[in-house]
Design a protein around this motif. Structure first.
Motif, PDB file in Angstrom:
ATOM      1  N   SER A 204      17.951   9.842 -61.620  1.00  0.00           N
ATOM      2  CA  SER A 204      17.584  10.534 -62.658  1.00  0.00           C
ATOM      3  C   SER A 204      16.549  10.158 -63.002  1.00  0.00           C
ATOM      4  O   SER A 204      15.988   9.001 -62.208  1.00  0.00           O
ATOM      5  CB  SER A 204      18.280  10.425 -63.748  1.00  0.00           C
ATOM      6  OG  SER A 204      18.299   9.512 -64.028  1.00  0.00           O
TER       7      SER A 204
ATOM      8  N   PHE B 166      20.976  17.680 -61.937  1.00  0.00           N
ATOM      9  CA  PHE B 166      21.026  16.437 -63.019  1.00  0.00           C
ATOM     10  C   PHE B 166      21.396  17.198 -64.618  1.00  0.00           C
ATOM     11  O   PHE B 166      20.596  18.510 -64.652  1.00  0.00           O
ATOM     12  CB  PHE B 166      20.690  15.453 -64.259  1.00  0.00           C
ATOM     13  CG  PHE B 166      20.290  14.370 -63.076  1.00  0.00           C
ATOM     14  CD1 PHE B 166      21.435  13.509 -62.945  1.00  0.00           C
ATOM     15  CD2 PHE B 166      19.340  14.298 -61.848  1.00  0.00           C
ATOM     16  CE1 PHE B 166      21.284  12.450 -62.148  1.00  0.00           C
ATOM     17  CE2 PHE B 166      19.141  12.902 -60.942  1.00  0.00           C
ATOM     18  CZ  PHE B 166      20.478  11.838 -60.049  1.00  0.00           C
TER      19      PHE B 166
ATOM     20  N   TYR C 267      26.309  15.910 -63.817  1.00  0.00           N
ATOM     21  CA  TYR C 267      25.723  15.646 -62.838  1.00  0.00           C
ATOM     22  C   TYR C 267      26.304  17.321 -61.036  1.00  0.00           C
ATOM     23  O   TYR C 267      27.438  16.917 -61.848  1.00  0.00           O
ATOM     24  CB  TYR C 267      25.222  14.722 -61.277  1.00  0.00           C
ATOM     25  CG  TYR C 267      26.220  13.998 -60.979  1.00  0.00           C
ATOM     26  CD1 TYR C 267      27.332  14.453 -59.919  1.00  0.00           C
ATOM     27  CD2 TYR C 267      27.279  13.179 -61.824  1.00  0.00           C
ATOM     28  CE1 TYR C 267      28.544  13.860 -59.401  1.00  0.00           C
ATOM     29  CE2 TYR C 267      28.321  12.784 -60.714  1.00  0.00           C
ATOM     30  CZ  TYR C 267      29.094  12.727 -60.117  1.00  0.00           C
ATOM     31  OH  TYR C 267      30.228  12.505 -59.757  1.00  0.00           O
TER      32      TYR C 267
END
Length: 151
Positions: free
Chosen positions: A135, A104, A143
């Protein structure tokens, strides 16, 4: 010399010349995907055996893939975190075991997770499987999913 031996010798030499004229063998890979800029909100195969591209082979340019990405994306969960998903398609006649992980990034492109974990999954023969990751923060995220063959 026997006419059959002459014919076979000529055919072998001709094939040798044909193969020698190609710039790369048919199993060589094109590195454009490996050297391409990192893109956000994408799924990539970090194991080149899952998707192989070659150029200049005996039978010309080509592509062979075992797995492909049908679709991928992200959505907000009820708690405000981000769920990333990737639908993988197996193009082979046997179950394929892979590992996937999600990195992320915040809106500035800075990684938010220190060390993403690899998750094992099996994609059934000639079928689909969905990889999912959540997340740990509620901030807007980008991402990048990586997929590799399980060794």
């Amino acid at each position: 010399m026997n006419p059959l031996v002459k014919t076979l010798t000529a055919a072998t030499m001709g094939l040798g010349l044909l193969v020698g004229c190609t710039s790369l063998p048919s199993d060589s890979t094109d590195l454009t995907e490996r050297t391409a800029p990192v893109t956000m909100n994408s799924v990539v195969f970090s194991d080149y055996n899952l998707k192989r591209t070659w150029s200049g082979g005996l039978f010309g340019d080509g592509e062979r893939y075992r797995l492909s990405v049908v679709q991928h994306g992200q959505r907000a969960t009820a708690t405000g975190t981000t769920e990333v998903y990737a639908v993988l398609r197996n193009h082979t006649d046997y179950d394929y075991q892979v590992e996937a992980r999600t990195q992320f990034f915040d809106q500035d492109g800075v990684p938010t997770d220190v060390k993403p974990n690899w998750q094992r999954t099996t994609v059934p023969a000639n079928s689909l499987s969905t990889y999912r990751e959540l997340s740990t923060t509620a901030q807007p995220l980008q991402y990048r999913v990586e997929v590799r063959e399980l060794n």
